[in-house]
Scaffold this motif. Structure first.
Motif, short mmCIF file in Angstrom:
data_model
loop_
_atom_site.label_atom_id
_atom_site.label_comp_id
_atom_site.label_asym_id
_atom_site.label_seq_id
_atom_site.Cartn_x
_atom_site.Cartn_y
_atom_site.Cartn_z
N PHE A 1 40.05 18.60 -35.55
CA PHE A 1 39.13 17.54 -35.12
C PHE A 1 37.74 18.10 -34.88
CE2 PHE A 1 37.06 15.55 -31.44
CZ PHE A 1 36.77 14.31 -32.00
N LEU A 2 37.66 19.20 -34.16
CA LEU A 2 36.36 19.81 -33.87
C LEU A 2 35.69 20.31 -35.15
CD1 LEU A 2 37.23 21.80 -30.61
CD2 LEU A 2 35.92 19.67 -30.79
N PHE A 3 36.47 20.92 -36.03
CA PHE A 3 35.93 21.43 -37.30
C PHE A 3 35.38 20.28 -38.14
CE2 PHE A 3 36.58 22.35 -41.82
CZ PHE A 3 35.84 23.51 -41.96
N ASN A 4 36.16 19.21 -38.29
CA ASN A 4 35.72 18.06 -39.08
C ASN A 4 34.49 17.40 -38.48
OD1 ASN A 4 37.76 18.34 -40.98
ND2 ASN A 4 39.18 17.02 -39.86
N ASP A 5 34.46 17.32 -37.16
CA ASP A 5 33.32 16.69 -36.49
C ASP A 5 32.04 17.50 -36.71
OD1 ASP A 5 32.58 14.45 -34.67
OD2 ASP A 5 31.92 16.10 -33.39
N LEU A 6 32.15 18.82 -36.58
CA LEU A 6 30.98 19.67 -36.79
C LEU A 6 30.54 19.65 -38.25
CD1 LEU A 6 31.98 22.75 -34.59
CD2 LEU A 6 30.19 21.08 -34.11
N LEU A 7 31.49 19.66 -39.17
CA LEU A 7 31.17 19.64 -40.59
C LEU A 7 30.48 18.34 -40.98
CD1 LEU A 7 31.42 21.04 -43.35
CD2 LEU A 7 33.60 19.85 -43.64
N MET A 8 30.98 17.22 -40.47
CA MET A 8 30.38 15.92 -40.77
C MET A 8 28.96 15.86 -40.25
SD MET A 8 32.51 13.64 -42.26
CE MET A 8 32.20 12.02 -41.59
#
Length: 327
Positions: free
Chosen positions: A67-74
Motif C-alpha cells: 500500500f505504501l509503495f503504491n501510494d508513493l509511486l502514484m
C-alpha cells in the motif's frame, strides 16, 4: 484505488469544505482510515491466534508495505493527473441528461461498480491481466489488509480504466469522490476476517465477507466467482455468484510472500486464468471438476509454471469424454 492520489487533484466548486478547515477529501480519507483501523481491531480481538500466527503477521506486513509503495509511486508519477484531464468531460457523456444531482450521483456509483465488476472479471480471464492480478490472490491469510494487496501494474491499469469511465459517463468530480470512497469502504469491509448476524441477508444486495471469501479460495472453480466490489447484484445477474465455504485461501502452489517477492511474483507466469468452462446441455457448469483435475495434473509435474492452460484443456477433454461415455 488509492483515494489520496485522486482527491489531491480534484476540485469541488461550492462544496470545498464540510466545515471550517476540514476539506471534503480529508474527511472521507479519515473515515476510510478509521474504518480500516476498526476492522483490523475487530480481527485481532475476535480471531484466535491472529497475534501469534506468523502467516497473518506476514500478510499484514506485506500488504501494508505494498500500500505504501503504491501510494508513493502514484504520487511520484502523478498518474492521477489522468483523472484531472478526464474531469474536463464532466457534464457530458452518458449522465449529461440527468439534472438531479442525487440521482446522477447514484447512477455514477452503480455504473462505476458495474465497470469494476467487468474489469475484475477481465483480470481473471485475460492472461496478461491475471499476470498482475494474481498478486492479490497470493495472500494465504485473507484479512482487511488484503484489499491493499495490489501489484503496482494493476494499480496503474485500473486508473486508466477509471479515467475512461469518467470520460464516457461525464461524472462530476464530487460524485466520483463519493463513489470511490464508498467502494473503498466496501473493499475493506468484504476482505475483513469477520462474520456477523444477518450477513446472509445483507449479502443479497451487497458484497459481504462470506461471499468474497469464496473469491479467494484456492479452487479455481470457486475463486473465478463473486467479482463484485460493492453490490452483489452483478454476480447474481451475470451468473457468477457462488455461496460456499472455501477450505483454503490463496494460491495452492504459492507460499506466503514478502514485499519484494510479491512484486517479483507479479511478473512471473504461473497459475494462468481458467478458460471458459465446459457446460452440459442442461447448462450446469463443470468448472469445479475440471479445476480439480487440472490441479492434480499440475501437481504430478511439480507445479512447473507455463503449462496451466494445457493442464486445463487436457482435463476438460478427459471429463468431456467421460461424460460422453456415460450417456
Amino acid at each position: 484505488m488509492i483515494l489520496s492520489n485522486l482527491t489531491s487533484h480534484l476540485k469541488f466548486p461550492g462544496i470545498d469544505r464540510l466545515w471550517p478547515d476540514v476539506a471534503v477529501e480529508d474527511a472521507l480519507s479519515a473515515a476510510i482510515l478509521l474504518t480500516f483501523a476498526c476492522l483490523m481491531a475487530i480481527e485481532v480481538r475476535h480471531r484466535r491466534g491472529v497475534r501469534t500466527n506468523p502467516l497473518v503477521r506476514k500478510s499484514y506486513r506485506t500488504n501494508l508495505s505494498l500500500f505504501l509503495f503504491n501510494d508513493l509511486l502514484m504520487s511520484a508519477l502523478s498518474v492521477s493527473s489522468l483523472l484531472v484531464l478526464a474531469e474536463h468531460h464532466a457534464g457530458g457523456g452518458l449522465l449529461a441528461g440527468v439534472s438531479n444531482p442525487w440521482l446522477r450521483g447514484a447512477l455514477a456509483l452503480i455504473l462505476l461498480d458495474l465497470v469494476l465488476y467487468l474489469w475484475h472479471w477481465a483480470n481473471h480471464r485475460l492472461p496478461w491481466l491475471w499476470l498482475f492480478h494474481k498478486v492479490h490472490h497470493s495472500d494465504r491469510s485473507m484479512n482487511v489488509t488484503t484489499g491493499f494487496r495490489l501489484h503496482f501494474a494493476e494499480v496503474l491499469l485500473t486508473v486508466l480504466v477509471k479515467a475512461g469511465f469518467i470520460v464516457v459517463t461525464g461524472v462530476h468530480a464530487a460524485q466520483l469522490l463519493l463513489s470511490e470512497a464508498l467502494i473503498t469502504l466496501a473493499v475493506l469491509f468484504h476482505h475483513a476476517d469477520i462474520s456477523f448476524r444477518g450477513e446472509h441477508k445483507l449479502g443479497r444486495l451487497f458484497v459481504v465477507p462470506s461471499l468474497h471469501r469464496v473469491h479467494h479460495s484456492t479452487l479455481r472453480g470457486e475463486h473465478d466467482r463473486n467479482y463484485g466490489a460493492l453490490f452483489s447484484i452483478w454476480d447474481r445477474f451475470f451468473g457468477t455468484l457462488l455461496e460456499a465455504r472455501p477450505a483454503q485461501i490463496g494460491l495452492r502452489e504459492v507460499d506466503a510472500l514478502g514485499f519484494a517477492e510479491t512484486l517479483k511474483f507479479g511478473f512471473t507466469y504461473a497459475y494462468g486464468p481458467a478458460p471458459r468452462p465446459l457446460r452440459l446441455r442442461s447448462g450446469r457448469a463443470l468448472e469445479p471438476m475440471i479445476a480439480e483435475a487440472a490441479y492434480f495434473r499440475a501437481e504430478k509435474r511439480g507445479f512447473v509454471p507455463g503449462f496451466e492452460m494445457f493442464d486445463w484443456l487436457a482435463a476438460e477433454r478427459e471429463i468431456e469424454e467421460r461424460m460422453k461415455r456415460g450417456r
